[in-house]
Scaffold this motif. Structure first.
Motif, PDB file in Angstrom:
ATOM      1  N   THR A  64       9.261  57.149 133.519  1.00 34.86           N
ATOM      2  CA  THR A  64       9.547  56.560 132.364  1.00 34.86           C
ATOM      3  C   THR A  64       9.555  55.079 132.690  1.00 34.86           C
ATOM      4  O   THR A  64       9.843  54.423 133.609  1.00 34.86           O
ATOM      5  CB  THR A  64      11.301  56.793 131.666  1.00 34.86           C
ATOM      6  OG1 THR A  64      10.965  58.398 131.469  1.00 34.86           O
ATOM      7  CG2 THR A  64      11.121  56.143 130.351  1.00 34.86           C
ATOM      8  N   VAL A  81       1.160  48.261 122.512  1.00 32.99           N
ATOM      9  CA  VAL A  81       1.858  49.268 122.721  1.00 32.99           C
ATOM     10  C   VAL A  81       1.031  50.509 122.802  1.00 32.99           C
ATOM     11  O   VAL A  81       1.288  51.610 123.824  1.00 32.99           O
ATOM     12  CB  VAL A  81       3.186  49.574 121.873  1.00 32.99           C
ATOM     13  CG1 VAL A  81       3.722  50.811 121.865  1.00 32.99           C
ATOM     14  CG2 VAL A  81       3.928  48.261 121.952  1.00 32.99           C
ATOM     15  N   ARG A  82       0.114  50.783 122.090  1.00 27.18           N
ATOM     16  CA  ARG A  82      -0.675  51.977 122.078  1.00 27.18           C
ATOM     17  C   ARG A  82      -1.402  52.243 123.340  1.00 27.18           C
ATOM     18  O   ARG A  82      -1.633  53.108 123.915  1.00 27.18           O
ATOM     19  CB  ARG A  82      -1.561  51.862 120.552  1.00 27.18           C
ATOM     20  CG  ARG A  82      -2.559  53.251 120.555  1.00 27.18           C
ATOM     21  CD  ARG A  82      -1.657  54.492 120.653  1.00 27.18           C
ATOM     22  NE  ARG A  82      -2.149  55.649 120.977  1.00 27.18           N
ATOM     23  CZ  ARG A  82      -2.645  56.548 120.196  1.00 27.18           C
ATOM     24  NH1 ARG A  82      -2.759  56.696 119.087  1.00 27.18           N
ATOM     25  NH2 ARG A  82      -3.262  57.521 120.995  1.00 27.18           N
ATOM     26  N   GLU A  85       0.762  53.106 125.970  1.00 28.13           N
ATOM     27  CA  GLU A  85       1.244  54.568 125.737  1.00 28.13           C
ATOM     28  C   GLU A  85       0.075  55.211 126.499  1.00 28.13           C
ATOM     29  O   GLU A  85       0.317  56.336 127.124  1.00 28.13           O
ATOM     30  CB  GLU A  85       1.640  54.911 124.502  1.00 28.13           C
ATOM     31  CG  GLU A  85       2.657  55.915 124.325  1.00 28.13           C
ATOM     32  CD  GLU A  85       2.239  57.339 124.157  1.00 28.13           C
ATOM     33  OE1 GLU A  85       2.904  58.124 124.848  1.00 28.13           O
ATOM     34  OE2 GLU A  85       1.211  57.560 123.475  1.00 28.13           O
ATOM     35  N   ASP A  86      -1.008  55.081 126.016  1.00 26.17           N
ATOM     36  CA  ASP A  86      -2.236  55.656 126.426  1.00 26.17           C
ATOM     37  C   ASP A  86      -2.327  55.912 128.104  1.00 26.17           C
ATOM     38  O   ASP A  86      -2.570  56.978 128.565  1.00 26.17           O
ATOM     39  CB  ASP A  86      -3.437  55.274 125.880  1.00 26.17           C
ATOM     40  CG  ASP A  86      -3.501  55.644 124.273  1.00 26.17           C
ATOM     41  OD1 ASP A  86      -2.923  56.656 123.759  1.00 26.17           O
ATOM     42  OD2 ASP A  86      -4.626  54.735 123.744  1.00 26.17           O
ATOM     43  N   ALA A  88       0.093  55.235 129.991  1.00 21.70           N
ATOM     44  CA  ALA A  88       1.068  55.899 130.526  1.00 21.70           C
ATOM     45  C   ALA A  88       1.084  57.439 130.489  1.00 21.70           C
ATOM     46  O   ALA A  88       1.224  58.069 131.501  1.00 21.70           O
ATOM     47  CB  ALA A  88       2.673  55.439 129.850  1.00 21.70           C
ATOM     48  N   GLN A  89       0.723  57.679 129.429  1.00 19.77           N
ATOM     49  CA  GLN A  89       0.648  59.210 129.263  1.00 19.77           C
ATOM     50  C   GLN A  89      -0.182  59.857 129.973  1.00 19.77           C
ATOM     51  O   GLN A  89      -0.164  61.020 130.647  1.00 19.77           O
ATOM     52  CB  GLN A  89       0.032  59.340 127.616  1.00 19.77           C
ATOM     53  CG  GLN A  89      -0.676  60.440 127.253  1.00 19.77           C
ATOM     54  CD  GLN A  89       0.251  61.465 126.885  1.00 19.77           C
ATOM     55  OE1 GLN A  89       1.641  61.253 126.391  1.00 19.77           O
ATOM     56  NE2 GLN A  89      -0.227  62.874 126.959  1.00 19.77           N
ATOM     57  N   ASN A  94       6.415  58.134 130.418  1.00 15.60           N
ATOM     58  CA  ASN A  94       6.656  57.944 128.894  1.00 15.60           C
ATOM     59  C   ASN A  94       7.298  56.436 128.565  1.00 15.60           C
ATOM     60  O   ASN A  94       7.417  55.826 129.603  1.00 15.60           O
ATOM     61  CB  ASN A  94       7.797  58.750 128.541  1.00 15.60           C
ATOM     62  CG  ASN A  94       7.405  60.305 128.066  1.00 15.60           C
ATOM     63  OD1 ASN A  94       7.722  61.173 128.725  1.00 15.60           O
ATOM     64  ND2 ASN A  94       6.442  60.173 126.950  1.00 15.60           N
ATOM     65  N   LEU A  95       7.417  56.108 127.407  1.00 16.24           N
ATOM     66  CA  LEU A  95       7.576  54.749 127.175  1.00 16.24           C
ATOM     67  C   LEU A  95       8.596  54.747 126.246  1.00 16.24           C
ATOM     68  O   LEU A  95       8.949  55.249 125.308  1.00 16.24           O
ATOM     69  CB  LEU A  95       6.296  54.237 126.096  1.00 16.24           C
ATOM     70  CG  LEU A  95       5.812  52.768 126.488  1.00 16.24           C
ATOM     71  CD1 LEU A  95       5.287  52.987 127.875  1.00 16.24           C
ATOM     72  CD2 LEU A  95       4.609  52.563 125.467  1.00 16.24           C
ATOM     73  N   LEU A  97      10.765  52.143 124.285  1.00 15.89           N
ATOM     74  CA  LEU A  97      10.466  50.805 123.501  1.00 15.89           C
ATOM     75  C   LEU A  97      11.717  49.993 123.285  1.00 15.89           C
ATOM     76  O   LEU A  97      12.561  50.665 122.467  1.00 15.89           O
ATOM     77  CB  LEU A  97       9.626  51.217 122.596  1.00 15.89           C
ATOM     78  CG  LEU A  97       8.942  50.255 121.776  1.00 15.89           C
ATOM     79  CD1 LEU A  97       7.893  49.374 122.488  1.00 15.89           C
ATOM     80  CD2 LEU A  97       8.589  50.444 120.354  1.00 15.89           C
TER      81      LEU A  97
ATOM     82  N   CYS B  98       6.158  58.406 121.144  1.00 15.34           N
ATOM     83  CA  CYS B  98       4.880  59.159 121.637  1.00 15.34           C
ATOM     84  C   CYS B  98       3.942  59.059 120.157  1.00 15.34           C
ATOM     85  O   CYS B  98       4.309  58.785 119.223  1.00 15.34           O
ATOM     86  CB  CYS B  98       5.125  60.600 121.822  1.00 15.34           C
ATOM     87  SG  CYS B  98       6.560  60.992 123.119  1.00 15.34           S
ATOM     88  N   ASN B  99       2.615  59.322 120.462  1.00 14.45           N
ATOM     89  CA  ASN B  99       1.746  59.094 119.684  1.00 14.45           C
ATOM     90  C   ASN B  99       0.913  60.623 119.640  1.00 14.45           C
ATOM     91  O   ASN B  99       0.443  61.192 120.509  1.00 14.45           O
ATOM     92  CB  ASN B  99       0.562  58.548 119.925  1.00 14.45           C
ATOM     93  CG  ASN B  99       1.055  56.844 119.615  1.00 14.45           C
ATOM     94  OD1 ASN B  99       1.448  56.137 120.823  1.00 14.45           O
ATOM     95  ND2 ASN B  99       1.301  56.259 118.615  1.00 14.45           N
TER      96      ASN B  99
END
Lengths: 344, 344
Positions: A64, A81-82, A85-86, A88-89, A94-95, A97, B98-99
């Motif tokens: 994380t 952030v997106r 997240e991309d 990280a994913q 995981n993020l 926030l 998460c997205n």
DNA sequence: TTGTAGGCGTTATCAA
DNA sequence: TTGATAACGCCTACAA
């Protein structure tokens, strides 16, 4: 049936030891085919899912990463952030926030919490101001990697992914000058923040290079929030600048609200160049000339770097500086000037 | 000095048992004043911070809530997330973000991961489509609370915080009619999504109430993304509607890009009402008439409800429906019509 | 009031 | 290859 199946349940069900189960779950050391199948069957039957909290405790790794931004409600950050997240994913992270509202206090609380939750690393857009010594101490002890996003803070780490704000601001102001603006004002971010300082410097140097005066009266320090742009507009317009460079989107909106109240029009009464671009700026009037920053990329690169650090890359600090892009539209009044010249 | 101090270190340092340390850390059962002070001194000296991973494992509570949104890059969601984060924060919870990109697959992966990470509850903006049975099974077994955000999905839970989309759309379309529009088109969200259906229904019923025709040709299903609005614009404008209701901001931008390409102007050539409002819509031209949704509140109320569930509130399901607000500006062409009438 | 010991679910070490 | 068994760091009966 209240509890989720544990590794022990699977072991019992398939008549093997927890070691074996663990091995097949993480497909480690070659497990005999027969056993492996028995274990897999048991896993399916019991619908077993590893408890990642327990795993984290044993592994000392949470997969994380914490991300602290001033305000996810500021339209600049969602894409960053997106991007993070991309990335990280993609690497199985995981993020978590947090919003700091650019407050040292909230920032400190957030960092402490993230450390207690044992995140593997932190993506930080540093709030204005300095860490207090105890926090610095704590961070040093815990020794997890930080990567700075958008704002440098060398006292913490030299790993940072930022944009070339000096250059962006320089371009913006030069363009205003090319459009014939002579008295150019600045609505700046908080000067304690690295990128605000950079933008200020770019503004300053561009004026100089263009042979235009730097008027202290035309420089107003805001805080990147809408209201501060509004206030800045009110005080700035009373000094009648003919060009303004605003250091972010939200303050630009505020400034334009002020202009509206005062009956001033853009670009007729003042030229404007703003920072960060958005899809809607291309279609509404006045069409804003902006300096676009690669938000998504900022996030992905920062996260990638952080993950490299987490996974042991100890190479020398990297300061990644992404290039902004001037998007010329109409608010600077460039077209206007061309039109006037045609008349003459 | 590589490791952080544990409760054992504190116990040893202060010459008491871990129980006592634990008690003072959580200020539980009255610990004798003398011991308490000794322990506190040791805590400060060792700079002890409880390891929340270990605590989570012991407590079966992570004080973390998972939040799944379609795309934090869609300007609608940041404020919802911010609202949720504010509420979570206030109650000592963190947000794991998460997205899903509205993809069932990503959504499923995200949920599985969140469950494995043992979040205490999940805030979900459901992607279009149905859960697959194994996932439903899994969710049922784990038995953690979900609260739906913006979109209902009764098969999962009836706890939801949404907006009154039917009403909002109805208002939007009625307003277009009042502005004299006769052939009104719709750019809808994905009709598998609850709120898109609601908005469609509101559109439909408003037309009927106004005595206007529902023309299938003028209804286009998008996916709430910019590009789909752009495509919708291109096909819609070829049918020459005189009014359009677009179900979200991003598609509106896309639609306006298309209008621009086709040389159509708003509100002269078509009236427009859009969903969700933003600060910048009040200052740029055309000034968009919109239906504002209380984004931040949506997030806070959802998080508050979720936390109530987490902490044991088992009262009957709540479907909270927040009221939207029509913000009349100029894109509907209302002013235009008034001006024309004056001429006559 | 305080201490002891076992449990939370995994991983990992060391024998077998 | 497998299996006991001890961490990981905290909480919490149960005892003292």
């Amino acid at each position: 049936m209240g509890k989720a199946a544990s590794i022990y349940d699977v072991a019992r069900e398939s008549g093997v030891s927890v070691f074996t189960v663990s091995a097949v779950v993480n497909n480690k050391s070659h497990v005999g085919k027969g056993l492996r199948e028995r274990v897999e069957a048991a896993i399916r039957k019991l619908n077993y899912r590893p408890n990642l909290i327990a795993r984290s405790l044993a592994n000392q790794r949470t997969h994380t990463i914490g991300m602290i931004v001033p305000d996810i409600g500021n339209p600049f950050f969602p894409l960053v952030v997106r991007g993070a997240e991309d990335a990280a994913q993609k690497h199985g992270y995981n993020l978590l926030l947090c919003n700091s509202d650019d407050s040292l206090d909230k920032e400190e609380k957030a960092i402490e919490l993230l450390l207690s939750k044992r995140v593997d690393g932190i993506l930080l857009t540093k709030a204005a101001g300095d860490f207090r010594p105890p926090l610095r101490q704590m961070i040093k002890e815990v020794d997890i990697p930080f990567v700075l996003v958008m704002r440098t803070y060398p006292k913490l780490t030299k790993d940072a992914v930022i944009t070339d704000d000096y250059h962006g601001a320089y371009e913006a102001v030069s363009h205003l000058a090319r459009a014939g603006r002579k008295r150019i004002g600045l609505v700046s971010g908080p000067l304690k923040v690295s990128n605000a300082k950079e933008r200020w410097q770019g503004f300053h140097d561009a004026l100089k290079a263009e042979g235009l005066p730097y008027e202290q009266d035309l420089v107003i320090e805001g805080d990147y929030r809408l209201e501060s742009g509004f206030r800045a507009g009110h005080s700035l317009f009373s000094r009648r600048p003919d060009g303004i460079y605003v250091a972010n989107h939200l303050m630009t909106i505020g400034l334009l609200q002020a202009a509206e109240e005062m009956g001033l029009r853009c670009p007729e009464d003042f030229g404007l160049v703003s920072f960060d671009d958005y899809p809607w700026l291309g279609i509404f009037r006045p069409r804003l000339t902006t300096v676009e920053l690669p938000k998504h990329q900022l996030g992905t690169e920062a996260a990638e770097l952080l993950i490299k650090r987490i996974t042991g890359d100890a190479s020398k600090p990297v300061l990644r500086k992404l290039q902004p892009e001037l998007r010329i539209r109409e608010s600077c009044g460039f077209g206007l000037r061309a039109a006037e010249e045609e008349k003459e």
